[in-house]
Design a protein around this motif. Sequence first.
Motif, PDB file in Angstrom:
ATOM      1  N   GLY A 140      62.472  28.591  49.073  1.00  0.00           N
ATOM      2  CA  GLY A 140      62.019  27.869  47.881  1.00  0.00           C
ATOM      3  C   GLY A 140      60.520  27.945  47.712  1.00  0.00           C
ATOM      4  O   GLY A 140      60.008  28.087  46.598  1.00  0.00           O
ATOM      5  N   PHE A 141      59.786  27.845  48.819  1.00  0.00           N
ATOM      6  CA  PHE A 141      58.332  27.976  48.743  1.00  0.00           C
ATOM      7  C   PHE A 141      57.937  29.384  48.312  1.00  0.00           C
ATOM      8  O   PHE A 141      57.036  29.555  47.471  1.00  0.00           O
ATOM      9  N   ALA A 142      58.595  30.391  48.863  1.00  0.00           N
ATOM     10  CA  ALA A 142      58.249  31.772  48.517  1.00  0.00           C
ATOM     11  C   ALA A 142      58.515  32.049  47.034  1.00  0.00           C
ATOM     12  O   ALA A 142      57.653  32.599  46.330  1.00  0.00           O
ATOM     13  N   PHE A 143      59.696  31.662  46.550  1.00  0.00           N
ATOM     14  CA  PHE A 143      60.003  31.860  45.125  1.00  0.00           C
ATOM     15  C   PHE A 143      59.056  31.051  44.250  1.00  0.00           C
ATOM     16  O   PHE A 143      58.581  31.535  43.222  1.00  0.00           O
ATOM     17  N   GLY A 144      58.788  29.816  44.659  1.00  0.00           N
ATOM     18  CA  GLY A 144      57.916  28.959  43.869  1.00  0.00           C
ATOM     19  C   GLY A 144      56.483  29.450  43.832  1.00  0.00           C
ATOM     20  O   GLY A 144      55.834  29.435  42.787  1.00  0.00           O
ATOM     21  N   LYS A 185      56.194  19.232  45.491  1.00  0.00           N
ATOM     22  CA  LYS A 185      56.499  20.606  45.091  1.00  0.00           C
ATOM     23  C   LYS A 185      57.537  20.677  43.985  1.00  0.00           C
ATOM     24  O   LYS A 185      57.427  21.518  43.096  1.00  0.00           O
ATOM     25  N   ILE A 186      58.518  19.775  43.997  1.00  0.00           N
ATOM     26  CA  ILE A 186      59.533  19.797  42.944  1.00  0.00           C
ATOM     27  C   ILE A 186      58.902  19.402  41.608  1.00  0.00           C
ATOM     28  O   ILE A 186      59.159  20.027  40.576  1.00  0.00           O
ATOM     29  N   ILE A 187      58.038  18.389  41.634  1.00  0.00           N
ATOM     30  CA  ILE A 187      57.358  17.967  40.408  1.00  0.00           C
ATOM     31  C   ILE A 187      56.444  19.086  39.900  1.00  0.00           C
ATOM     32  O   ILE A 187      56.398  19.374  38.701  1.00  0.00           O
ATOM     33  N   THR A 188      55.734  19.733  40.812  1.00  0.00           N
ATOM     34  CA  THR A 188      54.836  20.831  40.427  1.00  0.00           C
ATOM     35  C   THR A 188      55.618  21.975  39.781  1.00  0.00           C
ATOM     36  O   THR A 188      55.209  22.516  38.748  1.00  0.00           O
ATOM     37  N   LEU A 189      56.740  22.334  40.372  1.00  0.00           N
ATOM     38  CA  LEU A 189      57.551  23.425  39.818  1.00  0.00           C
ATOM     39  C   LEU A 189      58.090  23.076  38.440  1.00  0.00           C
ATOM     40  O   LEU A 189      58.095  23.916  37.536  1.00  0.00           O
ATOM     41  N   VAL A 190      58.522  21.840  38.247  1.00  0.00           N
ATOM     42  CA  VAL A 190      59.043  21.426  36.945  1.00  0.00           C
ATOM     43  C   VAL A 190      57.936  21.434  35.892  1.00  0.00           C
ATOM     44  O   VAL A 190      58.150  21.879  34.759  1.00  0.00           O
ATOM     45  N   PHE A 230      66.537  25.761  45.171  1.00  0.00           N
ATOM     46  CA  PHE A 230      66.406  25.879  46.627  1.00  0.00           C
ATOM     47  C   PHE A 230      65.736  24.650  47.230  1.00  0.00           C
ATOM     48  O   PHE A 230      66.154  24.153  48.266  1.00  0.00           O
ATOM     49  N   ASN A 231      64.684  24.153  46.586  1.00  0.00           N
ATOM     50  CA  ASN A 231      63.972  23.001  47.118  1.00  0.00           C
ATOM     51  C   ASN A 231      64.799  21.729  47.038  1.00  0.00           C
ATOM     52  O   ASN A 231      64.760  20.906  47.959  1.00  0.00           O
ATOM     53  N   VAL A 232      65.543  21.532  45.959  1.00  0.00           N
ATOM     54  CA  VAL A 232      66.408  20.347  45.855  1.00  0.00           C
ATOM     55  C   VAL A 232      67.532  20.436  46.881  1.00  0.00           C
ATOM     56  O   VAL A 232      67.867  19.437  47.546  1.00  0.00           O
TER      57      VAL A 232
END
Length: 153
Positions: A85-89, A120-125, A57-59
């Motif tokens: 994306g924020f909610a799921f993350g 946020k993408i780096i944090t999620l990964v 979602f974020n990408v």
Amino acid sequence: MTRRAFARRTQNRQQEAGTAGMQPDFSDISFNKDRQRNGAALQAAQGLRLLPVAIVFNVAALVLGFGADASSLLGIVATLLTVAGFAFGAYGTYLCMDGFGWAGYINILIVASLLIPYVKIITLVVVFAKTVDMMRTAGYRFTLTGKIVRQER
């Protein structure tokens, strides 16, 4: 047969066999020594299912955000994907970190980092990779379909 009659009958059989009053032998029973690690891995696996969705979602929101100047509809869709994306993350990382047993202020810091656009993408990964690593050390295998399989050792 009543409970009392059953107890008397069992006691009579034990006396006949010569085992009356003996304690049961549990010396051959072994318990799982990794119980805490397995429990944490299964708890983190609940959040692990949400993290790939949050990353996608974020990408997608990031890609659609570049085209938002051309169409206002793309901007609205990008905004909705960003919020989803924020909610799921946030919920996924909360569940994963609950399995890690980290302190509350670290949870708040990581969830707050999900508000920064590229971070946020780096944090999620990173959270996804740490959770998968923890599951592998506990003996579980995670697939992208969300199925958790116990690995045979």
